[in-house]
Design an enzyme around this catalytic site. Sequence first.
Site, PDB file in Angstrom:
ATOM      1  N   SER A  15       1.663   2.502   9.227  1.00  0.00           N
ATOM      2  CA  SER A  15       2.863   1.654   9.247  1.00  0.00           C
ATOM      3  C   SER A  15       3.958   2.283   8.386  1.00  0.00           C
ATOM      4  CB  SER A  15       2.472   0.273   8.678  1.00  0.00           C
ATOM      5  OG  SER A  15       3.592  -0.561   8.509  1.00  0.00           O
ATOM      6  N   ASP A  36      -5.507   4.828   7.109  1.00  0.00           N
ATOM      7  CA  ASP A  36      -5.041   3.461   6.876  1.00  0.00           C
ATOM      8  C   ASP A  36      -6.271   2.578   6.744  1.00  0.00           C
ATOM      9  OD1 ASP A  36      -2.007   2.151   7.209  1.00  0.00           O
ATOM     10  OD2 ASP A  36      -3.629   0.693   7.348  1.00  0.00           O
ATOM     11  N   ASP A  62     -10.567   2.359   3.103  1.00  0.00           N
ATOM     12  CA  ASP A  62      -9.899   1.629   2.024  1.00  0.00           C
ATOM     13  C   ASP A  62      -9.859   2.565   0.815  1.00  0.00           C
ATOM     14  OD1 ASP A  62      -9.167   0.063  -0.116  1.00  0.00           O
ATOM     15  OD2 ASP A  62     -10.472  -1.616   0.410  1.00  0.00           O
ATOM     16  N   ASN A  89       0.275   7.169  -0.325  1.00  0.00           N
ATOM     17  CA  ASN A  89       1.338   6.244   0.071  1.00  0.00           C
ATOM     18  C   ASN A  89       0.844   4.809   0.276  1.00  0.00           C
ATOM     19  OD1 ASN A  89       3.964   5.530   1.703  1.00  0.00           O
ATOM     20  ND2 ASN A  89       2.232   5.075   3.065  1.00  0.00           N
ATOM     21  N   TYR A 178       2.948  -5.440  -9.173  1.00  0.00           N
ATOM     22  CA  TYR A 178       3.421  -4.294  -8.379  1.00  0.00           C
ATOM     23  C   TYR A 178       4.227  -3.341  -9.277  1.00  0.00           C
ATOM     24  CZ  TYR A 178       5.852  -1.972  -4.441  1.00  0.00           C
ATOM     25  OH  TYR A 178       6.357  -1.055  -3.552  1.00  0.00           O
ATOM     26  N   LYS A 182       3.106   0.474 -10.057  1.00  0.00           N
ATOM     27  CA  LYS A 182       3.963   1.602  -9.665  1.00  0.00           C
ATOM     28  C   LYS A 182       4.376   2.428 -10.885  1.00  0.00           C
ATOM     29  CE  LYS A 182       4.257   1.351  -5.165  1.00  0.00           C
ATOM     30  NZ  LYS A 182       3.403   2.290  -4.390  1.00  0.00           N
TER      31      LYS A 182
HETATM   32  N1  NAD Z   1       9.329  -0.900   1.692  1.00  0.00           N
HETATM   33  C1  NAD Z   1       9.867  -0.735   0.515  1.00  0.00           C
HETATM   34  O1  NAD Z   1      10.941  -1.273   0.207  1.00  0.00           O
HETATM   35  C2  NAD Z   1       9.211   0.163  -0.507  1.00  0.00           C
HETATM   36  C3  NAD Z   1       9.964   0.532  -1.631  1.00  0.00           C
HETATM   37  C4  NAD Z   1       9.388   1.364  -2.579  1.00  0.00           C
HETATM   38  C5  NAD Z   1       8.087   1.796  -2.432  1.00  0.00           C
HETATM   39  N2  NAD Z   1       7.369   1.395  -1.349  1.00  0.00           N
HETATM   40  C6  NAD Z   1       6.000   1.897  -1.253  1.00  0.00           C
HETATM   41  O2  NAD Z   1       5.885   2.716  -0.121  1.00  0.00           O
HETATM   42  C7  NAD Z   1       4.548   2.692   0.376  1.00  0.00           C
HETATM   43  C8  NAD Z   1       4.533   2.357   1.846  1.00  0.00           C
HETATM   44  O3  NAD Z   1       5.054   1.045   2.002  1.00  0.00           O
HETATM   45  P1  NAD Z   1       5.724   0.519   3.364  1.00  0.00           P
HETATM   46  O4  NAD Z   1       6.983  -0.111   2.985  1.00  0.00           O
HETATM   47  O5  NAD Z   1       5.680   1.569   4.372  1.00  0.00           O
HETATM   48  O6  NAD Z   1       4.700  -0.670   3.682  1.00  0.00           O
HETATM   49  P2  NAD Z   1       3.853  -1.015   4.989  1.00  0.00           P
HETATM   50  O7  NAD Z   1       3.263  -2.341   4.709  1.00  0.00           O
HETATM   51  O8  NAD Z   1       4.677  -0.831   6.204  1.00  0.00           O
HETATM   52  O9  NAD Z   1       2.705   0.114   4.995  1.00  0.00           O
HETATM   53  C9  NAD Z   1       1.687   0.161   4.028  1.00  0.00           C
HETATM   54  C10 NAD Z   1       0.418   0.637   4.706  1.00  0.00           C
HETATM   55  O10 NAD Z   1      -0.596   0.828   3.703  1.00  0.00           O
HETATM   56  C11 NAD Z   1      -1.828   0.373   4.255  1.00  0.00           C
HETATM   57  N3  NAD Z   1      -2.772   0.024   3.182  1.00  0.00           N
HETATM   58  C12 NAD Z   1      -2.726  -1.029   2.345  1.00  0.00           C
HETATM   59  N4  NAD Z   1      -3.779  -1.024   1.525  1.00  0.00           N
HETATM   60  C13 NAD Z   1      -4.523   0.069   1.849  1.00  0.00           C
HETATM   61  C14 NAD Z   1      -5.737   0.604   1.369  1.00  0.00           C
HETATM   62  N5  NAD Z   1      -6.401  -0.006   0.370  1.00  0.00           N
HETATM   63  N6  NAD Z   1      -6.229   1.733   1.948  1.00  0.00           N
HETATM   64  C15 NAD Z   1      -5.566   2.342   2.969  1.00  0.00           C
HETATM   65  N7  NAD Z   1      -4.401   1.858   3.464  1.00  0.00           N
HETATM   66  C16 NAD Z   1      -3.891   0.739   2.917  1.00  0.00           C
HETATM   67  C17 NAD Z   1      -1.441  -0.849   5.071  1.00  0.00           C
HETATM   68  O11 NAD Z   1      -2.452  -1.197   6.017  1.00  0.00           O
HETATM   69  C18 NAD Z   1      -0.145  -0.384   5.713  1.00  0.00           C
HETATM   70  O12 NAD Z   1      -0.365   0.228   6.969  1.00  0.00           O
HETATM   71  C19 NAD Z   1       3.798   1.690  -0.496  1.00  0.00           C
HETATM   72  O13 NAD Z   1       3.113   2.364  -1.540  1.00  0.00           O
HETATM   73  C20 NAD Z   1       4.920   0.847  -1.064  1.00  0.00           C
HETATM   74  O14 NAD Z   1       4.543   0.223  -2.263  1.00  0.00           O
HETATM   75  C21 NAD Z   1       7.899   0.602  -0.375  1.00  0.00           C
END
Ligand code: NAD
Length: 270
Positions: A15, A36, A62, A89, A178, A182
């Site tokens: 995702s 994932d 996981d 990620n 969170y 981070k």
């Molecule tokens: N979206 C934002 O605004 C934002 C901002 C800063 C940082 N981030 C970080 O970027 C990264 C990606 O986030 P995103 O926005 O694409 O979110 P998202 O929810 O679209 O994707 C996150 C993915 O991680 C997977 N995941 C969760 N727990 C897991 C585990 N234990 N093992 C394997 N996979 C796992 C989920 O199934 C999901 O597919 C994350 O680390 C998030 O904290 C996001």
Amino acid sequence: MRLEDQVALVTGAGSGIGKAIALRFAECGARVAVNDLDDETAAATVDAIESRGGMAMAVPADVSDGRAALKMFTRFLGTWDRLDIVVNNAGALFLEPHVVANMEAQLAERASGAVSTPLAATTSLEDGIWRRTFAIHVDGTFHCTREALKVMEVRRRGRIINMSSIAGLAGLAGVPDYSAAKAAVLGFTKSVAREVAHLGIQVNAIAPGFVDTPMLADLPDTLRAAFVAQTPSGRLATAEEVAGAALYLASPEAEAVTGQVLSPNGGSLM
Ligand SMILES: NC(=O)c1ccc[n+]([C@@H]2O[C@H](COP(=O)([O-])OP(=O)(O)OC[C@H]3O[C@@H](n4cnc5c(N)ncnc54)[C@H](O)[C@@H]3O)[C@@H](O)[C@H]2O)c1
């Protein structure tokens, strides 16, 4: 083809940002191990890569579970016997509905001057959510880095890219778990970078601002608008823009860059 012949593992690549990174790396010639928690979304990312002529393998696991992470590494190394890049990620944001409601109430109050509603994010935070947040972001990053370094230290080359957030740089009210996790990812990144720099391995972090992905999809419009208003560029970043930052850190151009934090955040001061 800046990543030609290389093998990359991207966690949470079913995702959002992880998927965009997996697609971008594959477009640049890398074979991508797509991790994932969700088997179906990992398989869908593999299909998307293959339909564009790239090479990928789904390695659902996981990452918060050290044994599952080890099995995942054994599996794709058994097939490709190579690892050049890891992007840690995978992530999740547990934003409680009452905290969202309190954030909205505070926004309305701020418009009239005085904010009196408590966010009640920390006082109501349950142990289970605190631990799960750390398990995914901090333990997951540690588990995959540990396994990756076992391969990279022998080969004396490699790139590790850890996904942090502006929440980890500045502390985002409403998500103390969170933000703390981070920030831990940043400390871990800098320590490991110094540990392995002499081995030709670079370890860096990306700390994006607000990015338009499924993670933020359930936010009410008022909060989304507030996040946009806090961002000087006047919009959320795209997952593809963050993938561009990851590509830079994985590319030959970043050979001298290690222990750094790259923050694609649209000019945010957070
Ligand atoms: N979206 C934002 O605004 C934002 C901002 C800063 C940082 N981030 C970080 O970027 C990264 C990606 O986030 P995103 O926005 O694409 O979110 P998202 O929810 O679209 O994707 C996150 C993915 O991680 C997977 N995941 C969760 N727990 C897991 C585990 N234990 N093992 C394997 N996979 C796992 C989920 O199934 C999901 O597919 C994350 O680390 C998030 O904290 C996001």
